[in-house]
Design a protein around this motif. Structure first.
Motif, mmCIF file in Angstrom:
data_model
loop_
_atom_site.group_PDB
_atom_site.id
_atom_site.type_symbol
_atom_site.label_atom_id
_atom_site.label_comp_id
_atom_site.label_asym_id
_atom_site.label_seq_id
_atom_site.Cartn_x
_atom_site.Cartn_y
_atom_site.Cartn_z
ATOM 1 N N MET A 107 0.849 -1.204 0.000
ATOM 2 C CA MET A 107 0.000 0.000 0.000
ATOM 3 C C MET A 107 0.888 1.260 0.000
ATOM 4 S SD MET A 107 -3.060 1.304 0.185
ATOM 5 C CE MET A 107 -4.011 2.694 0.847
ATOM 6 N N LEU A 108 1.921 1.267 0.897
ATOM 7 C CA LEU A 108 2.802 2.437 0.964
ATOM 8 C C LEU A 108 3.545 2.630 -0.355
ATOM 9 C CD1 LEU A 108 4.459 2.689 4.522
ATOM 10 C CD2 LEU A 108 2.925 4.300 3.375
ATOM 11 N N THR A 109 3.912 1.501 -1.013
ATOM 12 C CA THR A 109 4.624 1.604 -2.292
ATOM 13 C C THR A 109 3.739 2.296 -3.332
ATOM 14 O OG1 THR A 109 5.275 -0.621 -1.698
ATOM 15 C CG2 THR A 109 6.098 0.199 -3.784
ATOM 16 N N LEU A 110 2.482 1.873 -3.344
ATOM 17 C CA LEU A 110 1.541 2.470 -4.311
ATOM 18 C C LEU A 110 1.394 3.965 -4.047
ATOM 19 C CD1 LEU A 110 -0.587 1.767 -6.524
ATOM 20 C CD2 LEU A 110 -2.274 1.647 -4.671
ATOM 21 N N LEU A 111 1.268 4.330 -2.768
ATOM 22 C CA LEU A 111 1.123 5.750 -2.409
ATOM 23 C C LEU A 111 2.398 6.515 -2.753
ATOM 24 C CD1 LEU A 111 -0.728 5.363 1.014
ATOM 25 C CD2 LEU A 111 -1.688 6.110 -1.168
ATOM 26 N N ALA A 112 3.557 5.867 -2.545
ATOM 27 C CA ALA A 112 4.829 6.526 -2.869
ATOM 28 C C ALA A 112 4.910 6.785 -4.376
ATOM 29 C CB ALA A 112 5.994 5.659 -2.400
ATOM 30 N N ARG A 113 4.427 5.804 -5.158
ATOM 31 C CA ARG A 113 4.449 5.979 -6.623
ATOM 32 C C ARG A 113 3.522 7.124 -7.034
ATOM 33 N NH1 ARG A 113 3.621 0.550 -8.844
ATOM 34 N NH2 ARG A 113 5.387 -0.555 -7.956
ATOM 35 N N LEU A 114 2.350 7.180 -6.367
ATOM 36 C CA LEU A 114 1.376 8.241 -6.666
ATOM 37 C C LEU A 114 1.981 9.621 -6.365
ATOM 38 C CD1 LEU A 114 -1.533 8.311 -7.637
ATOM 39 C CD2 LEU A 114 -2.313 8.111 -5.280
ATOM 40 N N GLU A 115 2.713 9.707 -5.257
ATOM 41 C CA GLU A 115 3.319 10.974 -4.843
ATOM 42 C C GLU A 115 4.379 11.440 -5.837
ATOM 43 O OE1 GLU A 115 2.941 9.935 -0.135
ATOM 44 O OE2 GLU A 115 4.925 10.021 -1.075
ATOM 45 N N VAL A 146 1.541 9.950 8.807
ATOM 46 C CA VAL A 146 2.428 9.890 7.644
ATOM 47 C C VAL A 146 2.193 11.152 6.814
ATOM 48 C CG1 VAL A 146 3.029 8.598 5.555
ATOM 49 C CG2 VAL A 146 2.156 7.381 7.571
ATOM 50 N N LEU A 147 3.240 11.838 6.398
ATOM 51 C CA LEU A 147 3.064 12.989 5.499
ATOM 52 C C LEU A 147 3.282 12.523 4.058
ATOM 53 C CD1 LEU A 147 2.479 16.029 5.332
ATOM 54 C CD2 LEU A 147 4.963 16.417 5.345
ATOM 55 N N LEU A 148 4.442 11.905 3.819
ATOM 56 C CA LEU A 148 4.752 11.387 2.480
ATOM 57 C C LEU A 148 5.248 9.949 2.600
ATOM 58 C CD1 LEU A 148 6.586 14.486 0.928
ATOM 59 C CD2 LEU A 148 4.359 13.589 0.246
ATOM 60 N N ALA A 149 4.580 9.026 1.855
ATOM 61 C CA ALA A 149 4.986 7.605 1.908
ATOM 62 C C ALA A 149 6.395 7.448 1.340
ATOM 63 C CB ALA A 149 3.994 6.762 1.111
ATOM 64 N N SER A 150 6.760 8.312 0.352
ATOM 65 C CA SER A 150 8.072 8.168 -0.321
ATOM 66 C C SER A 150 9.224 8.405 0.671
ATOM 67 C CB SER A 150 8.158 9.133 -1.507
ATOM 68 O OG SER A 150 7.623 10.380 -1.165
ATOM 69 N N ARG A 151 8.921 8.989 1.838
ATOM 70 C CA ARG A 151 9.980 9.204 2.859
ATOM 71 C C ARG A 151 10.429 7.873 3.462
ATOM 72 N NH1 ARG A 151 8.475 14.771 5.041
ATOM 73 N NH2 ARG A 151 9.051 15.996 3.214
ATOM 74 N N PHE A 152 9.588 6.836 3.293
ATOM 75 C CA PHE A 152 9.954 5.531 3.876
ATOM 76 C C PHE A 152 10.869 4.737 2.941
ATOM 77 C CE2 PHE A 152 7.461 5.560 7.687
ATOM 78 C CZ PHE A 152 6.464 6.490 7.416
ATOM 79 N N TYR A 153 11.170 5.276 1.753
ATOM 80 C CA TYR A 153 11.994 4.503 0.790
ATOM 81 C C TYR A 153 13.298 5.214 0.474
ATOM 82 C CZ TYR A 153 7.765 1.863 0.377
ATOM 83 O OH TYR A 153 6.693 1.085 0.682
#
Ligand code: HEM
Length: 161
Positions: A1-9, A154-161
């Motif tokens: 789910m977080l990966t998908l949100l990170a891609r969306l961001e 969570v503000l931005l999922a991409s911060r987790f990658y």
């Protein structure tokens, strides 16, 4: 789910909505304008159902029904752009789902009253209970909407990658 949100961001549109002050604040301003229209008409209807304004016939509401649904369309479009700017912020926040649930229920009650009023006002049973429910649900939507900015984990999922 977080990966998908990170891609969306990382899409150009999400980055633009997030980094362009004009885009983000125009969405927020349109969101506020649309909620003034939608919630304003709902409060007037609820007060009529509660008997606070008995002299105001529901037939006179007719022109406001179209304005109401135009406001709903605008609030969904502006809400989706705010959501796209920070998808993980809203979608990982339970307050967002509370807001959408209360909003859906309130729009359902409004639609029911509109359909009954257009046929015959006397068909509206439990008018006061519907009025109280409408007011309570919109208070929940407004508070939940405002608290979104303060309750996210969570503000931005991409911060987790
Ligand atoms: C009539 C329905 C709605 C009302 C009354 C409402 C109300 C609010 C309020 C009061 C705010 C805070 C605005 C501010 O910070 O100045 C807000 C923000 C927001 N709303 Fe709505 N809203 C509605 C529908 C929606 C819908 C349908 C969506 C998504 C599909 C949505 C998504 C958002 C988002 C993402 C934010 C930004 C939160 C943040 O600050 O990060 N809203 N809304």
């Amino acid at each position: 789910m977080l990966t998908l949100l990170a891609r969306l961001e990382e899409t150009a549109l999400s980055i633009w909505l997030r980094e362009s002050g004009l885009a983000f604040f125009s969405s927020l301003a349109l969101h506020s304008l649309a909620m003034a229209i939608v919630v304003g008409i709902n409060v007037a209807l609820a007060l009529r159902l509660l008997g606070v304004t008995p002299q105001f016939s529901l037939a006179a509401f007719r022109p406001y029904y179209r304005l109401h649904w135009a406001g709903v369309l605008l609030i969904f479009v502006s809400g989706l752009t705010l959501l796209l700017a920070y998808p993980a912020k809203a979608l990982s926040n339970p307050v967002f789902y509370l807001k959408l649930a209360a909003l859906s229920l309130a729009l359902l009650i409004f639609r029911q009253v509109q359909q009954l009023a257009l046929r015959n006002e006397s068909l509206i049973l439990n008018a006061s209970r519907r009025g109280v429910a409408l007011l309570a649900l919109w208070v929940v939507v407004l508070f939940a909407g405002r608290f979104l900015a303060y309750t996210h984990s969570v503000l931005l999922a991409s911060r987790f990658y």
